[in-house]
Each structure stands twice: as C-alpha cells, then as structure tokens.
Design an enzyme around this catalytic site. Structure first.
Site, mmCIF file in Angstrom:
data_model
loop_
_atom_site.group_PDB
_atom_site.id
_atom_site.type_symbol
_atom_site.label_atom_id
_atom_site.label_comp_id
_atom_site.label_asym_id
_atom_site.label_seq_id
_atom_site.Cartn_x
_atom_site.Cartn_y
_atom_site.Cartn_z
ATOM 1 N N ALA A 151 -17.490 4.111 2.237
ATOM 2 C CA ALA A 151 -18.356 3.500 1.045
ATOM 3 C C ALA A 151 -19.255 2.477 1.366
ATOM 4 C CB ALA A 151 -17.655 3.327 -0.124
ATOM 5 N N CYS A 193 12.286 -13.060 1.857
ATOM 6 C CA CYS A 193 13.735 -13.068 1.205
ATOM 7 C C CYS A 193 13.288 -12.031 0.223
ATOM 8 C CB CYS A 193 13.919 -14.274 0.858
ATOM 9 S SG CYS A 193 15.271 -14.518 -0.472
#
Length: 736
Positions: A61, A216
């Site tokens: 594009a 985490c």
C-alpha cells in the site's frame, strides 16, 4: 463543505522573494509537466530529483503511493536516475482494495514488477528496476555495500518492524537519508531521518520486540490474547532458532563459549544476580543437550513428535503447575490484597489425554505444527519451495498435516504424559517475587547450581565434538501459509489462552500480531506518503534540524500533529541500573563512552588488508580507543587520590573490590592504557577473546569472520567470499 489547509511555508527557499523569481532562469517554466516544481524550487533542484538513485523497500500500500509520487514529480526520471524497488510478495485479491497500482489481472504477479509496469503508464521516463529479493541480514549479498553506497536515499514502504529496523541500521552505516511512514487504520506517522542531523528511526521511539509489554506479564500473567500471541512468537525463537544458534557457537569455539559463560557469571553484581544467570544458562544448555541428543542419532519423525509431545506438557502443563504451586489461589500480596486479582487470571493446566485431544483441537494442531517444524529444523523435510509456488490443492507436506497422521504417530511411539517435576518460576517482578510461596530452586546452594552448569556444559562440549549436521535454525516468516509458522503461533497462543481463560484468536489475528503487520487504509496511506514526500524535499535541500518535521495524523478524528525531530542521541558515560528481585536492590554498572558524547553516525575507520590478523586488528582498535580516552594526568591523579580514600574507608568487601577495580582503570588512564580488548564478535559469535593463545589470534581477520559466518549457516559453505562487494565491515567490540 470541509476544507483542510496545511501550511508548509518552510518547504520554500528561505529569504527569497518569490515574486521576483519569474525572471530567474533557474525558475523559468517552459510548459512541461514539472513547471510547478521548477517555479517553486528551481530547475537545478528538479534536475537533482530526476537523477536521484533511490531504494524503495516494500511495494504494498505504501509503496504504490510512493511510486505514484515519484512518477508525478519526475523523481528518478532523468538520464542518471534509478529507482530500485524490491518486494518478495505477490499480489493477492485482498490487496486490490488499497494498493491502487494493482488490478485484477495482476493477481499472482510479483508486486514490484506489476507496480513498475503501472507506474510507467504514469511517467514513461521513470527509471525503475523491479526486484523480488528479501532485505535483511540473511540476504545482505543481494544488496552489497556497493549498492548502498551509490544510493542518495532510501524509502521504507514496509509493514513490519523487524525489516524497518534493519533498513534503518543500513542507512546509519552508509549515512543515507531514510524516508519512513507507517499506518494503523486511520492513524499514520511520518519520520524523516537525516544522517548526522536527526535521530535514527530505531532511536526515535520504535516499538520493541514485545510491544512494550512487561516480560513478567508475557511469561506468567497474560490477560488478553495479544499477550498470548507475543508469548507464542517468543517460543518459536526459543524452540526452533536459539538452541541451534548456540550450538553453532559451541561447535565453532568451545573455549570461547565457556569463557563467555564464565565472564557473564563472574561479572554479576550479587549472589542473586549470579543465581539468576546460572539458572538461565542451565536451562539453555539443557535445551542444547536435548538437541544434541537428537542430532547424534538417526533423526526420525518419531523423534520430532516426541519433542513436540514433551514441549506440549512443559509449556501448557508443567509451567502452569509450577505457577499454581508458587502462587496458590488464596495467595496474598505484601499489602494483604488477593494476588489473583485485577489483570491476573488464575490459570489451569492442560493435560494431553485422549479425552482432551478430542475436545480441544488446538492440542493436535500444536503437535502437528511443532512436529513439522522440528522436522524442518533437523533437515528431514528438506528445503521448502518459495511461497509463490504454494498450491492449496497440494500443500507442502500435506500428508503430515492431518489429525490421523498425528494420532498415528503418537500411538506408534507409545507417547504418554510425562511425570510432572516441580520447577522454578522465572521472569517475576518485585511484587510477584515477594508473594511467591517458594520456587523449586530457591534454596539450592549456588555451588550446586555451578556444578550442574559445569556438568551440562561438559556434556554439551562432548556431544558437539565432531558433530556434522544439516540442521539449521529457522527464521520466522509470516507470509508463507504453508511453512507451519503461523500454524504454530496460532495453536500455541490458543493453548496459552485456554490456560488463562482468554478468548482464543484466529490465524489472521495471530499473523497480524506475530508478524507486526500494520494494516493499511488507502486514504491514510495517501496522506502519510504525501507528507513524507514534503519532508524528503526539505532533507534534499539540506534544511536545518528546526525545519525537519515528524508527524502523527489521524484522519478519523482530523488530528494532524507535527513536531521538529530530535538531534542524534549522544552517548555519555553513565551508570546503568538493573533491578535484582532476588536481592530486592539495584545492580549498578558503569558504562564509559569513548570518545565522550559520540553519536551512532560516528565511526572508527581502519584500512583492512587480507593479511591483517585478528590480533593485529585488535591492537589497532585498542590503541585508537586509548588514544581517544587518554585524560589529563593531573586530573587522573586527583581521581586516584579520591578512590584510594574510598578504598581506605570502604565498609564492605564488595565496596572495596568495586573501588579497587575503578583504581585500576584510573591508573591505566593515567598511563594511556585505560582499555583492553575483552572480545571481538561478528554476527552471533565471538571470533576472539583477547588472548594471544586463542586459535583465531594469528588468523587473518577475513578468514576468521568467514569461518564464523559458515558456522552460523550450519556449516554450509558460502557460494562466494563473504567480503566480495564489501566496502564496509562492521564489528562489535567490547572493552573493559
């Protein structure tokens, strides 16, 4: 009616009365399609546009709009002009709605070829070369140094971050202007990068590999499916790329591998940091030994299925059980609040029983994809044909894609769920570490961990001795629907989602997130490419930093924000802090900049000859660095006196050792020998550890680097000398 007035006054030449330019020969128009450009910028500037040598990476594009802009403005349309456009993708029906240079009859054609042909209908003078080569580390020889050196600028028209960052690094190395734009739905951004004037793209706030999600959260506490997909993407690297990369480093130089491992441990700032590093190394070497065990035998599909079966239980049963044991459902935080609250979801483990496989198709999908990826990594499947040859009626390895095939392999191999063994939970933040009821290895003496690491390393070194294999790491590729990559990501993410009671994703969503694809809307694309062209014109005119604008737009809310870009970041000597949750404190490391205040566009230049040895190069490098860092002897004396006082008043052995190391550095600074070579690396491995007895020390530098590249390629010889067409050689050096 609505109108948008965008004022770009600083695009025009400063301190010029345009009313008087009509009589200026350089601005005289003569009835060509470029009269508007010549009137504003002059014929000399337009001639420069016409004879630019540009490289456009990507032709989707963004690329279609960029090529249209090039053709309309006469860019690369002169006798010396050249536009090289590359895209290894082919046109699909879904592209036609937003990639306007393509028509229905182009479906199946290479994007670069079709775009070039259509752009020539806009301007027959466009000097465009269409290529279908991938741009990246693995294909550097397709675009050698001589190619980059002849360019005037690079235009990115990419849909993923990894490729953007690679092109940015090349533009930094060869000091080329980079025009960057991107879109996400109705939102878009533009960035102009000028070497030595602005920050690089990578330093300007580009997303990191995890999209900014804390490790985490990804590892232990996901709460949306995006986290599961990011985690699955990381597992792909951990299973199918990193083990073989490390194995290649080990087989290339066992001593160097062990020295690097020991160095990482000995430089840890605390017992907690040391434990963390050793546990991570044990895990990595164990993975390497599992790989070696398979490679040492006659690898079969049954072996690959057994590995997939083991990973299924490790990832979706054992790791989850470890988390549940460390954080039971009634766990409280330090503040007395329920641990499993907010975004944290209490997980459930998956057991691959016959009943669960019947009710949960993702289990078999995972086993099919993982088995086939292991077979690819170990060389059983051979080399897959390029994606342009995919056939939905006869898919690659179609006989290995069925649930009947997988069930038969499980039955024939008599695979049963392995016994659960309690293990540690890693990648915890400070709060989680404080709430944990204990990890399996938390109380193990560090001496035992060191002994286990040594045992595993010796096992790996013995196993790698004399190993000859056709196994090779797998590079993730999102745009091939038949290579099992997206199949693995989707199944892995969805099993992870089931663990955490999250709505699963479909293959397209997994592909978008794992491949860092940025969706495109035609209107947004046209806007950002037009705006980036304005900034490109400014950069070509040599405008100062204050005239160069980056921007963020959102056509959905009519928000257009432009701001001056930042100058290159200077590297100053500083302290780096790393939080160690095991010790509840920071580990501080001093980083010294040589020379002080350098930027990433600065370089150290050496003339390399075929005869120059690795050690000779190291001597040249360290002499240069020491010459640049040699300080005032009087100032060094003052600093030495201050450090000696700190040593005398040190309240702990650890503080005394730290100050003694600083004293040694300052004494070296006083004598002009502040630094020494610790390691010189190329690619993913170390080619020299700084010691004269190292086997590479007296080798020609070119030979040592070539051997490293061959090792990284799984022992496959190069089809040409690596230095062929190389004008610039980049080495990463570490000094202490």
């Amino acid at each position: 009616k609505q109108f948008l007035n965008l004022h770009v006054g600083n695009l025009l030449r400063p301190n010029v009365d345009y009313a008087t330019l009509a009589s200026d020969p350089d601005h005289k128009v003569d009835g060509t399609r470029y009269d508007h450009l010549i009137a504003f910028f002059g014929r000399k500037f337009h001639d420069r546009l016409a004879n630019l040598k540009l490289f456009m990476v990507g032709c989707g594009a963004l690329g279609c709009e960029d090529m249209k802009n090039f053709a309309l403005n006469g860019i690369c349309c002169g006798p010396e002009g050249k536009l090289t456009v590359t895209d290894n993708d082919r046109i699909e029906v879904s592209n036609l709605s937003r990639q306007f240079l393509f028509r229905e009859d182009n479906v199946g054609q290479p994007k670069s070829v079709a775009a070039r042909a259509r752009a020539l209908t806009i301007n027959k003078d466009l000097k465009a070369v269409a290529r279908q080569d991938f741009v990246g580390d693995a294909t550097w020889h397709n675009f050698p140094d001589t190619f980059w050196q002849e360019l005037d600028a690079v235009v990115n028209a990419l849909d993923n971050m990894q490729a953007r960052l690679y092109v940015d690094s090349q533009c930094v190395l060869f000091k080329k202007i980079l025009v960057e734009a991107g879109t996400t739905g109705t939102a878009g951004n533009i960035d102009i990068i000028v070497p030595g004037v602005t920050t690089s793209y990578a330093d300007g706030g580009a997303a990191d590999e995890t999209g900014g999600v804390p490790m985490c959260t990804l590892r232990n506490f996901p709460h949306i499916v995006d986290h599961c997909i990011e985690w699955a993407r990381a597992q792909f690297e951990d299973l199918f790329k990193f083990p073989l990369q490390q194995l290649q480093q080990l087989t290339e130089n066992v001593d160097g591998f062990l020295v690097q491992s020991k160095k990482e441990i000995t430089t840890a700032g605390s017992e907690g940091a040391k434990r963390t590093i050793i546990e991570r190394q044990i895990k990595q070497v164990k993975q390497m030994n599992e790989t070696l065990q398979v490679l040492r035998g006659n690898v079969t599909l049954a072996d690959c299925a057994a590995l997939a079966w083991r990973q299924l239980h490790t990832l979706f049963r054992d790791n989850i059980q470890n988390l549940i044991l460390s954080f039971p459902k009634d766990t409280k935080t330090k503040n007395g609040e329920p641990f499993w609250s907010g975004h944290r979801r209490f997980p459930r483990a998956i057991e691959a029983t016959a009943e669960q496989m019947d009710s949960n198709p993702e289990i078999l999908n995972f086993l099919i994809a993982t088995t086939n990826l292991y077979a690819t990594m170990f060389g059983l499947h051979g080399i897959k044909p390029e994606s342009q040859f995919n056939d939905n009626n006869s898919r690659w390895k179609k006989d290995y894609r069925t649930t009947d095939f997988m069930r038969g392999l499980i039955s024939a191999s008599n695979l049963t769920p392995p016994a659960f063994v309690r293990g540690a939970v890693g990648d915890l933040d400070e709060e989680s570490s404080g709430a944990a009821s204990g990890n399996a290895n938390a109380d193990a003496p560090i001496e035992e961990l060191e002994a286990e690491l040594a045992t595993q390393q010796k096992k790996a070194a013995d196993g790698a001795n004399g190993l000859c294999t056709k196994a090779a790491p797998i590079d993730f590729e999102k745009d091939d629907d038949d290579n099992f990559h997206i199949d693995f990501i989707t199944a892995t993410a969805n099993l992870r989602a089931i663990n955490y009671h999250i709505t699963p994703a479909d293959a397209m969503q997994a592909k978008l997130i794992a491949g860092k694809i940025i969706p495109a809307i035609a209107t947004t694309t046209a806007a950002v490419t037009g705006l980036s062209m304005i900034e490109f014109f400014k950069a070509l005119q040599g405008r100062p930093l204050d005239d160069l604008f980056n921007g963020n737009i959102d056509i959905g809310s009519n928000n257009f924000s432009f701001f001056t870009t930042e100058p290159p970041k200077k590297t100053e000597s500083h302290l780096e802090k790393t939080f160690l949750p095991e010790q509840d404190r920071d580990f501080v490391k001093k980083v010294i900049a040589v020379p002080e205040g350098f930027v990433k566009y600065d370089t150290i230049n050496f003339d390399l000859t075929p005869e120059l040895t690795v050690e000779q190069f190291g001597d040249q490098l360290v002499d240069f660095v020491n010459s640049k860092s040699a300080g005032d002897a009087t100032k060094a004396e003052e600093l030495i006196a201050a450090v000696q006082e700190k040593i005398a008043n040190a309240k702990s052995d650890r503080e005394k050792q730290r100050q003694e190391a600083e004293l040694e550095r300052l004494e070296g600074m006083k004598e002009g020998r502040e630094f020494e070579i610790d390691a010189i690396s190329y690619g993913t491995g170390t080619i020299w550890n700084g010691l004269p007895r190292h086997p590479n020390a007296q080798k020609p530098l070119m030979q040592a680097i070539e051997e490293q590249i061959v090792a990284q390629n799984g022992g496959k010889p190069l089809d040409r000398p690596f230095w062929q067409d190389r004008k610039v050689l980049v080495l990463r050096s570490e000094e202490h």
